[in-house]
Design a protein around this motif. Structure first.
Motif, PDB file in Angstrom:
ATOM      1  N   UNK A   1       0.829  -1.207   0.000  1.00 43.93           N
ATOM      2  CA  UNK A   1       0.000   0.000   0.000  1.00 43.93           C
ATOM      3  C   UNK A   1       0.865   1.259   0.000  1.00 43.93           C
ATOM      4  N   UNK A   2       2.033   1.149  -0.632  1.00 44.49           N
ATOM      5  CA  UNK A   2       2.891   2.328  -0.750  1.00 44.49           C
ATOM      6  C   UNK A   2       3.667   2.271  -2.053  1.00 44.49           C
ATOM      7  N   UNK A   3       4.088   3.430  -2.504  1.00 45.84           N
ATOM      8  CA  UNK A   3       4.866   3.518  -3.739  1.00 45.84           C
ATOM      9  C   UNK A   3       6.330   3.323  -3.396  1.00 45.84           C
ATOM     10  N   UNK A   4       6.919   2.243  -3.905  1.00 43.73           N
ATOM     11  CA  UNK A   4       8.311   1.927  -3.575  1.00 43.73           C
ATOM     12  C   UNK A   4       9.281   2.811  -4.349  1.00 43.73           C
ATOM     13  N   UNK A   5      10.260   3.346  -3.628  1.00 40.88           N
ATOM     14  CA  UNK A   5      11.385   4.050  -4.223  1.00 40.88           C
ATOM     15  C   UNK A   5      12.642   3.427  -3.629  1.00 40.88           C
ATOM     16  N   UNK A   6      13.537   2.989  -4.472  1.00 37.71           N
ATOM     17  CA  UNK A   6      14.710   2.257  -4.002  1.00 37.71           C
ATOM     18  C   UNK A   6      15.499   3.065  -2.972  1.00 37.71           C
ATOM     19  N   UNK A   7      15.683   2.438  -1.792  1.00 41.98           N
ATOM     20  CA  UNK A   7      16.440   3.042  -0.691  1.00 41.98           C
ATOM     21  C   UNK A   7      15.920   4.428  -0.312  1.00 41.98           C
ATOM     22  N   UNK A   8      14.600   4.597  -0.351  1.00 46.04           N
ATOM     23  CA  UNK A   8      14.010   5.913  -0.084  1.00 46.04           C
ATOM     24  C   UNK A   8      14.306   6.408   1.328  1.00 46.04           C
ATOM     25  N   UNK A   9      14.455   5.484   2.293  1.00 45.72           N
ATOM     26  CA  UNK A   9      14.736   5.912   3.660  1.00 45.72           C
ATOM     27  C   UNK A   9      16.215   6.232   3.865  1.00 45.72           C
TER      28      UNK A   9
ATOM     29  N   UNK B   1      18.199  16.191   7.787  1.00 42.91           N
ATOM     30  CA  UNK B   1      18.745  15.167   8.679  1.00 42.91           C
ATOM     31  C   UNK B   1      18.600  13.802   8.008  1.00 42.91           C
ATOM     32  N   UNK B   2      19.605  12.942   8.200  1.00 41.58           N
ATOM     33  CA  UNK B   2      19.563  11.602   7.605  1.00 41.58           C
ATOM     34  C   UNK B   2      18.417  10.814   8.230  1.00 41.58           C
ATOM     35  N   UNK B   3      17.538  10.262   7.385  1.00 36.73           N
ATOM     36  CA  UNK B   3      16.289   9.680   7.858  1.00 36.73           C
ATOM     37  C   UNK B   3      16.413   8.248   8.373  1.00 36.73           C
ATOM     38  N   UNK B   4      17.325   7.478   7.821  1.00 38.08           N
ATOM     39  CA  UNK B   4      17.355   6.044   8.086  1.00 38.08           C
ATOM     40  C   UNK B   4      17.474   5.714   9.567  1.00 38.08           C
ATOM     41  N   UNK B   5      18.346   6.439  10.275  1.00 39.30           N
ATOM     42  CA  UNK B   5      18.509   6.150  11.701  1.00 39.30           C
ATOM     43  C   UNK B   5      18.114   7.334  12.573  1.00 39.30           C
ATOM     44  N   UNK B   6      17.237   8.186  12.059  1.00 37.52           N
ATOM     45  CA  UNK B   6      16.754   9.331  12.831  1.00 37.52           C
ATOM     46  C   UNK B   6      15.850   8.849  13.961  1.00 37.52           C
ATOM     47  N   UNK B   7      15.916   9.516  15.114  1.00 34.71           N
ATOM     48  CA  UNK B   7      15.039   9.144  16.228  1.00 34.71           C
ATOM     49  C   UNK B   7      13.710   9.889  16.153  1.00 34.71           C
ATOM     50  N   UNK B   8      13.560  10.772  15.174  1.00 31.50           N
ATOM     51  CA  UNK B   8      12.293  11.478  14.971  1.00 31.50           C
ATOM     52  C   UNK B   8      11.353  10.613  14.132  1.00 31.50           C
ATOM     53  N   UNK B   9      10.055  10.840  14.289  1.00 34.53           N
ATOM     54  CA  UNK B   9       9.063  10.082  13.528  1.00 34.53           C
ATOM     55  C   UNK B   9       9.124  10.492  12.059  1.00 34.53           C
ATOM     56  N   UNK B  10       9.181   9.495  11.182  1.00 31.82           N
ATOM     57  CA  UNK B  10       9.216   9.761   9.746  1.00 31.82           C
ATOM     58  C   UNK B  10       7.883   9.401   9.102  1.00 31.82           C
ATOM     59  N   UNK B  11       7.657   9.944   7.928  1.00 29.55           N
ATOM     60  CA  UNK B  11       6.399   9.711   7.216  1.00 29.55           C
ATOM     61  C   UNK B  11       6.696   9.414   5.753  1.00 29.55           C
ATOM     62  N   UNK B  12       6.025   8.412   5.208  1.00 30.35           N
ATOM     63  CA  UNK B  12       6.164   8.079   3.799  1.00 30.35           C
ATOM     64  C   UNK B  12       5.031   8.772   3.060  1.00 30.35           C
ATOM     65  N   UNK B  13       5.367   9.714   2.204  1.00 27.94           N
ATOM     66  CA  UNK B  13       4.354  10.455   1.465  1.00 27.94           C
ATOM     67  C   UNK B  13       3.766   9.603   0.350  1.00 27.94           C
ATOM     68  N   UNK B  14       2.649  10.041  -0.202  1.00 29.93           N
ATOM     69  CA  UNK B  14       1.969   9.267  -1.235  1.00 29.93           C
ATOM     70  C   UNK B  14       2.861   9.010  -2.446  1.00 29.93           C
ATOM     71  N   UNK B  15       3.789   9.915  -2.697  1.00 26.29           N
ATOM     72  CA  UNK B  15       4.674   9.761  -3.845  1.00 26.29           C
ATOM     73  C   UNK B  15       5.774   8.741  -3.596  1.00 26.29           C
TER      74      UNK B  15
END
Length: 268
Positions: A144-152, A161-175
């Protein structure tokens, strides 16, 4: 449980949630192998080194390289382990020997993801690992999401800020692109509804589009300004013709006003 077991448990739980830093409650500190200094956690290390006056001294700690920890209760330095070799205190109620990670707050439901190679929070049963995106996502996003290679494995397009190991909450947008949730909310307060990377609409704009429909219908352009323009829609990535209007151009394919004029119309 006999008396000896009770004593061991009492010793292991001593000081639980009383030690740590703003990032984690834990009963140990770590020695950074990169600079040989002692810090409460890797985030404390990274914040300290990034603020050094000499940019050449800026660096980040690789969590997997930590080999020595210092018990916060008895101040004994030792190899990475969960229980202090000297006083028997459990240096972290949650402990990962791979990430060299300690945390007394188990309410976060930490778990280690072998595919990510790091620890996550939120409960293993609530997440799945997407191999194409290269990260763990909530179960609701499976198929139920649009895959983008290594998007995180990228930087937040707002705060960088680098998202992969961020302690903040991340969100995957519709795109399919990712962003910090706080940054997305800040965008919304500034009436910024497009993905900063691909310009697709990432917020629910249906009410806004309906209001534009009504405003355009109520304010027809003067006779000399009535013409058609060629537009490109950022949402469906298609070109089409649309009536020229100063309030916006509506895509005839998907109904979005997230468009830009290519040619034609008044002033072209």
């Amino acid at each position: 449980m006999d008396d000896s077991d009770a004593i061991r448990k009492r010793n292991a739980d001593f000081g639980k949630s009383e030690y740590g830093c703003e990032h984690y409650r834990r009963r140990c500190r770590i020695r950074a192998p990169c600079c040989n200094n002692v810090f409460a956690c890797r985030h404390c290390h990274n914040e300290a080194t990034s603020s050094l006056s000499n940019p050449k001294h800026h660096h980040e700690l690789v969590r997997h390289n930590v080999s020595q920890v210092i018990c916060a209760v008895c101040d004994t330095e030792q190899e990475v382990m969960q229980v202090c070799s000297n006083c028997g205190v459990k240096m972290g109620e949650y402990f990962c020997s791979i990430c060299k990670f300690y945390d007394d707050d188990t309410g976060k439901n930490q778990f280690h993801c072998d595919e990510c190679g790091i620890c996550r929070v939120g409960g293993r049963e609530n997440f799945f690992h997407c191999p194409k995106c290269g990260s763990c996502y909530t179960i609701s996003l499976r198929d139920n999401h649009h895959c983008i290679e290594n998007s995180m494995k990228s930087h937040c397009p707002v705060c960088y800020e680098y998202l992969f190991d961020s302690i903040k909450i991340t969100h995957i947008m519709k795109c399919g692109h990712t962003i910090h949730m706080d940054c997305l909310k800040e965008m919304a307060t500034q009436n910024q509804y497009r993905c900063p990377i691909c310009s697709k609409t990432v917020l629910n704009m249906s009410d806004v589009w309906n209001e534009l429909d009504e405003e355009i219908e109520d304010t027809p352009m003067p006779e000399g300004y009535r013409s058609e323009v060629s537009i490109l829609c950022n949402d469906c990535n298609k070109t089409c013709k649309a009536p020229f209007h100063i309030l916006g151009f509506k895509c005839s394919q998907c109904g979005s006003y997230n468009t830009r004029r290519i040619s034609g119309g008044h002033g072209s």
